[in-house]
Write a protein that holds these residues in place. Structure first.
Motif, PDB file in Angstrom:
ATOM      1  N   PHE A 110       0.739  -1.183   0.092  1.00  0.00           N
ATOM      2  CA  PHE A 110       0.029   0.101   0.083  1.00  0.00           C
ATOM      3  C   PHE A 110       0.939   1.247   0.029  1.00  0.00           C
ATOM      4  CE2 PHE A 110      -2.726  -3.335   1.443  1.00  0.00           C
ATOM      5  CZ  PHE A 110      -4.064  -2.879   0.903  1.00  0.00           C
ATOM      6  N   LEU A 114      -2.582   2.650   5.602  1.00  0.00           N
ATOM      7  CA  LEU A 114      -3.914   2.184   5.406  1.00  0.00           C
ATOM      8  C   LEU A 114      -4.559   1.997   6.719  1.00  0.00           C
ATOM      9  CD1 LEU A 114      -5.807   0.505   3.531  1.00  0.00           C
ATOM     10  CD2 LEU A 114      -4.936  -1.558   4.511  1.00  0.00           C
ATOM     11  N   VAL A 122     -11.101  -4.363   3.270  1.00  0.00           N
ATOM     12  CA  VAL A 122     -10.531  -3.858   2.007  1.00  0.00           C
ATOM     13  C   VAL A 122     -10.402  -4.755   1.338  1.00  0.00           C
ATOM     14  CG1 VAL A 122      -8.404  -2.833   1.438  1.00  0.00           C
ATOM     15  CG2 VAL A 122      -9.283  -2.019   3.682  1.00  0.00           C
ATOM     16  N   GLU A 146     -14.581   2.404  -3.440  1.00  0.00           N
ATOM     17  CA  GLU A 146     -14.006   1.816  -2.176  1.00  0.00           C
ATOM     18  C   GLU A 146     -12.797   0.869  -2.345  1.00  0.00           C
ATOM     19  OE1 GLU A 146     -17.230   1.295  -3.214  1.00  0.00           O
ATOM     20  OE2 GLU A 146     -18.309   2.593  -1.893  1.00  0.00           O
ATOM     21  N   TYR A 148      -9.349  -1.166  -3.790  1.00  0.00           N
ATOM     22  CA  TYR A 148      -8.183  -0.944  -4.150  1.00  0.00           C
ATOM     23  C   TYR A 148      -7.746  -2.017  -5.266  1.00  0.00           C
ATOM     24  CZ  TYR A 148      -7.281   1.714   0.106  1.00  0.00           C
ATOM     25  OH  TYR A 148      -7.310   2.699   1.202  1.00  0.00           O
ATOM     26  N   ILE A 170     -12.104   4.103  -9.530  1.00  0.00           N
ATOM     27  CA  ILE A 170     -11.110   3.733  -8.582  1.00  0.00           C
ATOM     28  C   ILE A 170      -9.955   4.953  -8.438  1.00  0.00           C
ATOM     29  CG2 ILE A 170      -9.198   2.206  -7.636  1.00  0.00           C
ATOM     30  CD1 ILE A 170     -10.703  -0.108  -9.245  1.00  0.00           C
ATOM     31  N   HIS A 174      -5.460   4.414  -4.644  1.00  0.00           N
ATOM     32  CA  HIS A 174      -5.970   3.230  -4.114  1.00  0.00           C
ATOM     33  C   HIS A 174      -5.279   2.298  -4.843  1.00  0.00           C
ATOM     34  CE1 HIS A 174      -9.825   3.985  -1.869  1.00  0.00           C
ATOM     35  NE2 HIS A 174      -8.961   4.660  -1.342  1.00  0.00           N
ATOM     36  N   THR A 386      -4.734   7.626   2.186  1.00  0.00           N
ATOM     37  CA  THR A 386      -5.454   6.502   1.663  1.00  0.00           C
ATOM     38  C   THR A 386      -6.825   6.997   2.030  1.00  0.00           C
ATOM     39  OG1 THR A 386      -5.221   5.313   3.714  1.00  0.00           O
ATOM     40  CG2 THR A 386      -3.900   4.663   1.912  1.00  0.00           C
TER      41      THR A 386
END
Length: 415
Positions: A110, A114, A122, A146, A148, A170, A174, A386
């Motif tokens: 990430f 996060l 997630v 929402e 990733y 997206i 993300h 994030t």
């Protein structure tokens, strides 16, 4: 008002202190793995460029995790002919007592801290961060803001067959980033039997860790080249791991994760749209007072004799507002079952009209929204956030700062 101002002053002090401190990162579990593909509508073949992994905050407290990474152990498949190379003559993993797990080919991470709310998930798309159901009805729609996704062509994972341009809903914040030290142009997560694990690089960035040649490892008898490169992930960094065996070749499968990471394994039947889903901890879930009248029983989506022994239908219960606690016994035999279809196929987000100032989207404008703004400010001071910076920019001036806090206070005073 004085209490609000004092609260703001305390929170603002965390902005100047730097990045957020990790909280409860060890409570993140791998909730679901969908990697085996699904039948194409015409029945001629299988579509397997729609993989995903669902992570979950398995506790009632906020999770904050930095340098969070995903990797899989070598070899790619549990039934691979080369798997004997990671065993010694006594039948013991050659790295059993070495304190590491070898991550094959590359790792994904990430790009910023996060944050996961209590009992929330997630979704991480591995391949095909688009609405795949437009092409194959039994696949998965990943076109949700929402979600990733693993998308980092600059890393060397640029194969557009696996990584089409993600859905434009997206946000690019993300997009996970990759460190590639192998030769493949896509992250070759097994469609039959991955040994997947989640970890945080605690004292070094994922980039520095993955790119350090001193951290590379090669199985005995394999050439020391990019094809066979693995990075040694310290066991103490690993938060969760799942060992998967090929359900059609169980007798040929061998473990790659040590027992302290996963003492067992779960079987997957690939090509049918099945997923591997974590079992509910029945006792702990039923003990939550807020779950009274919200739990749905008679779960029926297990397959081939594999099911959730709790009998609780987790996804239906969540729709009714229940909080689910999943098993985390470090033994995939007891922690997982094979599910008839990926739970994401049934995901239909509620469309809620946004309320100005409701930064955390809980339906009210209050002090919690001020806290959310300050969390974004703290994250932006150290790295891209994030969190949703659009909703945090309450006054719409293109920045997230004290002026947005002032706007929220004004909204609160009018209600």
């Amino acid at each position: 008002m004085k209490q609000i101002l004092l609260f703001i002053a305390c929170l603002l002090s965390t902005v100047h202190a730097g990045a957020q401190t990790d909280q409860n990162a060890d409570q993140i579990v791998i909730k679901e793995i969908y990697c085996g593909g699904c039948p194409k509508d015409e029945g001629s073949d299988v579509f397997h460029m729609d993989k995903s992994i669902v992570l979950y905050n398995n506790c009632p407290e906020l999770v904050v995790a930095t340098n969070l990474c995903l990797g899989f152990a070598t070899p790619y498949n549990a039934e691979a002919n080369s798997i004997d190379r990671i065993y010694d003559r006594e039948g013991i993993l050659v790295y059993e007592d070495e304190g590491f797990i070898p991550a094959r080919n590359g790792i994904w991470y990430f790009p910023s801290t996060l944050v996961i709310e209590p009992f929330q998930q997630v979704v991480v798309n591995v391949h095909g961060a688009i609405d795949n159901t437009k092409t194959y009805s039994q696949s998965v729609n990943y076109a949700f803001k929402e979600y990733y996704c693993m998308y980092d062509p600059e890393s060397g994972y640029f194969n557009t067959m696996y990584y089409p341009t993600p859905s434009d809903v997206i946000p690019d914040t993300h997009y996970l980033k990759a460190v590639k030290y192998g030769q493949a142009n896509s992250w070759p997560l097994s469609t039959t039997s991955p040994a997947l694990f989640l970890f945080c690089t605690e004292d070094v960035s994922p980039v520095d860790f993955g790119n350090n040649p001193d951290n590379l490892w090669y199985a005995p008898g394999e050439a020391h080249d990019a094809i066979n490169a693995n990075v040694m992930v310290p066991v103490e960094w690993i938060i969760d791991g799942v060992e998967v065996f090929n359900g059609a070749k169980i007798e040929s499968c061998k473990k790659r994760l040590t027992a302290d990471i996963d003492a067992g394994y779960v079987c997957l039947t690939n090509r049918l749209g099945h997923s591997l889903y974590r079992n509910v901890d029945k006792e702990m879930t039923e003990a939550l007072a807020e779950n009274k009248g919200k739990l749905v029983y008679n779960y029926s989506l297990g397959t081939d004799g594999s099911t959730d022994p709790s009998g609780i239908d987790a996804e239906e219960s969540i729709l009714k507002g229940a909080h689910i606690v999943y098993r985390d016994w470090n033994d995939s035999r007891n922690d997982f079952h094979e599910r008839l279809r990926c739970s994401l196929r049934d995901y239909h987000p509620q469309v809620v009209e946004p309320v100005k100032g409701d930064v955390n989207v809980d339906g009210v404008v209050d002090v919690a929204d001020i806290s959310a703004i300050i969390s974004v400010m703290a994250s932006l001071n150290s790295q891209p956030s994030t969190l949703d910076t659009i909703s945090a920019d309450v006054n719409g001036d293109g920045t997230v700062d004290v002026a947005d806090i002032s706007t929220v206070i004004t909204i609160m005073s009018r209600r």
